[in-house]
Design an enzyme around this catalytic site. Structure first.
Site, PDB file in Angstrom:
ATOM      1  N   GLY A  45       0.773  -1.338  -0.051  1.00 25.04           N
ATOM      2  CA  GLY A  45      -0.004   0.094  -0.089  1.00 25.04           C
ATOM      3  C   GLY A  45       0.781   1.373  -0.090  1.00 25.04           C
ATOM      4  CE  LYS A  56       8.985   8.867   7.720  1.00 28.47           C
ATOM      5  NZ  LYS A  56       7.701   9.156   7.622  1.00 28.47           N
ATOM      6  N   GLY A 149      -7.538   2.290   1.783  1.00 24.91           N
ATOM      7  CA  GLY A 149      -6.519   3.260   2.043  1.00 24.91           C
ATOM      8  C   GLY A 149      -7.127   4.680   1.627  1.00 24.91           C
ATOM      9  N   GLY A 187       1.586  20.445   7.259  1.00 25.91           N
ATOM     10  CA  GLY A 187       1.009  19.136   8.086  1.00 25.91           C
ATOM     11  C   GLY A 187       2.574  18.449   7.954  1.00 25.91           C
ATOM     12  CG  LEU A 191       5.714  20.341   8.576  1.00 24.46           C
ATOM     13  CD1 LEU A 191       5.226  20.345  10.121  1.00 24.46           C
ATOM     14  CD2 LEU A 191       6.273  21.718   8.679  1.00 24.46           C
ATOM     15  CD  GLU A 208      -1.251  24.978   8.047  1.00 22.56           C
ATOM     16  OE1 GLU A 208      -0.522  24.065   7.335  1.00 22.56           O
ATOM     17  OE2 GLU A 208      -2.673  25.082   8.045  1.00 22.56           O
ATOM     18  CG  LEU A 324      -1.691   8.111  12.401  1.00 24.70           C
ATOM     19  CD1 LEU A 324      -1.637   8.350  13.951  1.00 24.70           C
ATOM     20  CD2 LEU A 324      -0.456   8.808  11.677  1.00 24.70           C
ATOM     21  CG  HIS A 449      23.180   9.193  33.147  1.00 18.30           C
ATOM     22  ND1 HIS A 449      22.907  10.503  32.703  1.00 18.30           N
ATOM     23  CD2 HIS A 449      24.581   9.354  33.406  1.00 18.30           C
ATOM     24  CE1 HIS A 449      23.812  11.439  32.729  1.00 18.30           C
ATOM     25  NE2 HIS A 449      24.872  10.664  32.987  1.00 18.30           N
TER      26      HIS A 449
HETATM   27  P1  NAI Z   1      -2.187  17.011   7.321  1.00 12.18           P
HETATM   28  O1  NAI Z   1      -3.480  17.018   7.656  1.00 12.18           O
HETATM   29  O2  NAI Z   1      -1.163  16.469   8.139  1.00 12.18           O
HETATM   30  O3  NAI Z   1      -1.614  18.646   6.990  1.00 12.18           O
HETATM   31  C1  NAI Z   1      -2.506  18.987   5.919  1.00 12.18           C
HETATM   32  C2  NAI Z   1      -2.132  20.655   6.348  1.00 12.18           C
HETATM   33  O4  NAI Z   1      -2.606  21.420   5.309  1.00 12.18           O
HETATM   34  C3  NAI Z   1      -2.880  21.069   7.713  1.00 12.18           C
HETATM   35  O5  NAI Z   1      -1.668  22.027   8.378  1.00 12.18           O
HETATM   36  C4  NAI Z   1      -3.636  22.056   7.161  1.00 12.18           C
HETATM   37  O6  NAI Z   1      -3.898  23.014   7.886  1.00 12.18           O
HETATM   38  C5  NAI Z   1      -3.292  22.536   5.821  1.00 12.18           C
HETATM   39  N1  NAI Z   1      -4.097  22.950   4.691  1.00 12.18           N
HETATM   40  C6  NAI Z   1      -5.201  22.443   4.352  1.00 12.18           C
HETATM   41  N2  NAI Z   1      -5.982  23.143   3.272  1.00 12.18           N
HETATM   42  C7  NAI Z   1      -4.919  24.250   3.140  1.00 12.18           C
HETATM   43  C8  NAI Z   1      -4.913  25.255   1.994  1.00 12.18           C
HETATM   44  N3  NAI Z   1      -6.035  25.450   1.258  1.00 12.18           N
HETATM   45  N4  NAI Z   1      -3.830  26.209   2.056  1.00 12.18           N
HETATM   46  C9  NAI Z   1      -2.908  25.942   3.013  1.00 12.18           C
HETATM   47  N5  NAI Z   1      -2.746  24.972   3.692  1.00 12.18           N
HETATM   48  C10 NAI Z   1      -3.978  23.980   3.977  1.00 12.18           C
HETATM   49  O7  NAI Z   1      -2.278  16.202   5.829  1.00 12.18           O
HETATM   50  P2  NAI Z   1      -0.783  15.925   5.100  1.00 12.18           P
HETATM   51  O8  NAI Z   1       0.442  16.326   5.657  1.00 12.18           O
HETATM   52  O9  NAI Z   1      -1.339  15.931   3.641  1.00 12.18           O
HETATM   53  O10 NAI Z   1      -0.719  14.212   5.327  1.00 12.18           O
HETATM   54  C11 NAI Z   1      -1.923  13.595   4.885  1.00 12.18           C
HETATM   55  C12 NAI Z   1      -1.995  12.455   5.689  1.00 12.18           C
HETATM   56  O11 NAI Z   1      -1.107  11.341   6.031  1.00 12.18           O
HETATM   57  C13 NAI Z   1      -2.137  12.656   7.166  1.00 12.18           C
HETATM   58  O12 NAI Z   1      -3.666  12.307   7.858  1.00 12.18           O
HETATM   59  C14 NAI Z   1      -1.019  12.163   8.162  1.00 12.18           C
HETATM   60  O13 NAI Z   1      -1.669  11.659   9.202  1.00 12.18           O
HETATM   61  C15 NAI Z   1      -0.482  10.913   7.190  1.00 12.18           C
HETATM   62  N6  NAI Z   1       0.847  11.038   7.200  1.00 12.18           N
HETATM   63  C16 NAI Z   1       1.325  10.674   8.408  1.00 12.18           C
HETATM   64  C17 NAI Z   1       3.033  10.618   8.432  1.00 12.18           C
HETATM   65  C18 NAI Z   1       3.526  10.157   9.484  1.00 12.18           C
HETATM   66  O14 NAI Z   1       2.666   9.476  10.644  1.00 12.18           O
HETATM   67  N7  NAI Z   1       4.593  10.440   9.977  1.00 12.18           N
HETATM   68  C19 NAI Z   1       3.772  10.899   7.437  1.00 12.18           C
HETATM   69  C20 NAI Z   1       2.986  11.399   6.462  1.00 12.18           C
HETATM   70  C21 NAI Z   1       1.475  11.326   6.256  1.00 12.18           C
END
Ligand code: NAI
Length: 471
Positions: A45, A56, A149, A187, A191, A208, A324, A449
Site C-alpha cells: 500500500g 523515512k 486506504g 502538516g 514538513l 499554511e 496512520l 543514564h
Molecule cells: P495533514 O492533515 O497532516 O496536513 C495538512 C495541512 O494542510 C494542515 O496543516 C492544514 O491546515 C493545511 N491546509 C489545508 N488546506 C490548506 C490550504 N488550502 N492552504 C494551505 N494549507 C492548507 O495532511 P498531510 O500532511 O497531507 O498528510 C496526509 C495524511 O497522511 C495525514 O493524515 C497524516 O497523518 C498521514 N501521514 C502521516 C505521517 C506520519 O505519521 N509520520 C507521514 C505522512 C503522512
C-alpha cells in the site's frame, strides 16, 4: 458455508497496506481461509510504496548529508574535498529499501498461506467480489475487510500535473533537487518532505492556512518545531489561504491571501500540494454490497468497524480517525479477532502521532488545548533536551518533553515531545498511559543514564511539582 472451492474464502481483504496485510495475517493465524486483493503490482500500500518507508529513507539520507556538511567538523571529522549529494543514488537507495520491504510482505503472505490475487476488487453483492486485472475471476466470500486506504487530496482549483505541481508520491521520485519548493500545507507531509529538500539545498516555503503548523499538535510542539525548522532555513507563511496555483514553463506560481486579505505570490520550480489525504474507494462498487459512504467519502463503520453491510468491515485510512499506518494495523487485528469471536478493543486516545522530521515530534493523549477546552484541571511538566548530557554528546539539543497530568489524581493525560528519537521515546508514554500511570510512577522509574529518555523522567518529576533534578 465452509470454503471448499478455490474461489471461496472465509475472508477477503481488499487492499494490502499495513491495515490490510496485518488483518490478513491475523485472520490466517486464527484459522480463516484468507485472500488479499491488490490492484498495484507490489504489496504494502501507500505506506510501504509511496509513504512512510520511502519518506523515512530520504529523511535519513538527507539527515546524513546535513550532519556531514554541518556537524562533522565540530565532531573532529575532517572530510577532504567537497561533500556532494548524489541525488540519483539517494533515490536508487530509497527504491531498494522499498523493494526489500515489499518483498517482506510477499514472504509473510506465503508463510501464512494467504492467497494473493492481483487486480481491482469490485463488489458484485455482499458475498461476491469480481477481480479485474492479472488474476481476473469472481470469488465468493463470507466476510470482507475493506482496507483500500487513501490518496493525496488537493484543492478544487489546482491542476496537479504531477511534474511541477506534485503530491508526495511524485516528491519521492523527483529526478532533480528543486531550486525553490513551494509547499502548500504545513502538516506532516509538508514538513517531512520540506525538510528533506531544504537539507539537500532547495529553498523551501511552506504556506499554511492555519495560524500554526500541524494544528492538531499541542501548540507548544507546533511552536518549537517551527522555530527549529526556521533555523534550518525553511520559510513559513502562516494564516495564508491559497487561491491559485499556475504553471508557466518550469515556474509554478502560488497565490495566497495573507491574514490581512492581501494577495501574496510565491514562485518556485516545484509546488508540493500536501493539504491532507482523502479516502480511496474508486471501483470498489461498495454500494452494490450495501456499504454506505459518508459525504467525505469515508466508509461508515460502527465501533466494531462493521459497515452498513453486516458481513463487511472497513479499516484504516478509508474510515474515520487518524490516517496512520499503526492505527490501521490495530484496526486490522481488531476485525480479525472480532470475526474469530474474541472481544478485542482499541483505545484511540493512546495511538501515538509522530512527525519524522529531525528533531522528531511525537505525542500521545490529550493536548493542553484539549484539556483546557474540556475544563479538566491539569498540571504540566516540561524538560528541555539541551539539559541532557546525551543530547550535548550527539549535538541534538533542540526540543523538550512535556507531560500533562490530572491536577487531582496525577494520572498522565498527555505526553508531547520534540527531540532526538522522540518517535521511539513515545512508546514509554504509551505504555505508562495504557497502565494508567501517574507522573509519580514514571518519575520513580530508573532511566538509564545517559539517554534521551531521561527527559521523560525529568518532565514527570516536573509535572509532580517542580522536582526536576537537572534544570
Ligand atoms: P495533514 O492533515 O497532516 O496536513 C495538512 C495541512 O494542510 C494542515 O496543516 C492544514 O491546515 C493545511 N491546509 C489545508 N488546506 C490548506 C490550504 N488550502 N492552504 C494551505 N494549507 C492548507 O495532511 P498531510 O500532511 O497531507 O498528510 C496526509 C495524511 O497522511 C495525514 O493524515 C497524516 O497523518 C498521514 N501521514 C502521516 C505521517 C506520519 O505519521 N509520520 C507521514 C505522512 C503522512
Amino acid at each position: 458455508m465452509k470454503p471448499k472451492n478455490m474461489n471461496q474464502f472465509d475472508v477477503a481483504v481488499i487492499g494490502s497496506g499495513p491495515g490490510g496485510y496485518v488483518a490478513a495475517i491475523r485472520c490466517a493465524q486464527l484459522g480463516m481461509k484468507t485472500v488479499v486483493i491488490e490492484k498495484e503490482p507490489t504489496l504494502g500500500g501507500t505506506c510501504l510504496n509511496v509513504g512512510c518507508i520511502p519518506s523515512k529513507s530520504l529523511l535519513d539520507s538527507s539527515h546524513h548529508y546535513e550532519t556531514a556538511t554541518k556537524d562533522f567538523k565540530t565532531h573532529g571529522i575532517d572530510v577532504s574535498g567537497k561533500i556532494e549529494v548524489n541525488f540519483a543514488q539517494m533515490i536508487a537507495r530509497k527504491r531498494e529499501v522499498v523493494s526489500t520491504t515489499v518483498k517482506g510482505i510477499d514472504f509473510l503472505m506465503d508463510k501464512n498461506k494467504i492467497t494473493v490475487l492481483r487486480g481491482l476488487g469490485s463488489f458484485e453483492d455482499a458475498t461476491h467480489i469480481k477481480i479485474t486485472g492479472k488474476d481476473a475471476q469472481t470469488i465468493e466470500v463470507k466476510h470482507s475487510i475493506i482496507a483500500t486506504g487513501s490518496t493525496p487530496g488537493s484543492l478544487p482549483f489546482i491542476n496537479l500535473d504531477k511534474e511541477r505541481i506534485i503530491t508526495s508520491t511524485e516528491a519521492l521520485e523527483l529526478s532533480e533537487i528543486p531550486k525553490h519548493l513551494v509547499v502548500i500545507g504545513g502538516g506532516v507531509i509538508g514538513l517531512e518532505l520540506g525538510q528533506v529538500y531544504r537539507r539537500l539545498g532547495a529553498e523551501v516555503s511552506v504556506i499554511e492556512y492555519a495560524d500554526r503548523i500541524s494544528p492538531v499538535l499541542d501548540a507548544a510542539l507546533s511552536k518549537e518545531l517551527m522555530k527549529v525548522m526556521k533555523k534550518q532555513g525553511v520559510k513559513f507563511h502562516l494564516s495564508h489561504q491559497v487561491t491559485a496555483v499556475e504553471r508557466k514553463g518550469n515556474t509554478v506560481t502560488v497565490t495566497a491571501n495573507d491574514k490581512k486579505g492581501a494577495a501574496q505570490t510565491f514562485a518556485g520550480d516545484y509546488c508540493l500540494v500536501a493539504v491532507g489525504r482523502k479516502p480511496y474507494t474508486n471501483g470498489l462498487n461498495a454500494e452494490a454490497a450495501g456499504v454506505t459512504l459518508n459525504d467525505r467519502g469515508q466508509v461508515v463503520v460502527n465501533d466494531q468497524l462493521q459497515t452498513t453491510a453486516q458481513n463487511i468491515y472497513a479499516i484504516g485510512d478509508v474510515v474515520r480517525g487518524a490516517m496512520l499506518a499503526h492505527k490501521a494495523e490495530e484496526e486490522g487485528v481488531l476485525v480479525a479477532e472480532y470475526l474469530a469471536g474474541q472481544k478485542p478493543h482499541i483505545d484511540y486516545n493512546l495511538i501515538p502521532n509522530v512527525i519524522y522530521t529531525w528533531p522528531e515530534v511525537a505525542a500521545v493523549g490529550k493536548t493542553e488545548e484539549e484539556l483546557k477546552g474540556a475544563n479538566i484541571p491539569h498540571k504540566a511538566g516540561q524538560f528541555p533536551m539541551r539539559a541532557l548530557g546525551r543530547s550535548r554528546a550527539s549535538m541534538d539539543t533542540d526540543g523538550f518533553v512535556k507531560i500533562l497530568t490530572h491536577a487531582e489524581t496525577d494520572e498522565i493525560l498527555g505526553v508531547h515531545m520534540i527531540g532526538a528519537r522522540a518517535a521511539d521515546l513515545i512508546t514509554e508514554a504509551v505504555t505508562a498511559m495504557e497502565f494508567r500511570a501517574s507522573a509519580e510512577d514514571l518519575a520513580r522509574m530508573s532511566h538509564a543514564h545517559p539517554t534521551y529518555a531521561e527527559a521523560v523522567k525529568e518532565a514527570a518529576l516536573a509535572a509532580t511539582g517542580n522536582r526536576a533534578l537537572h534544570v
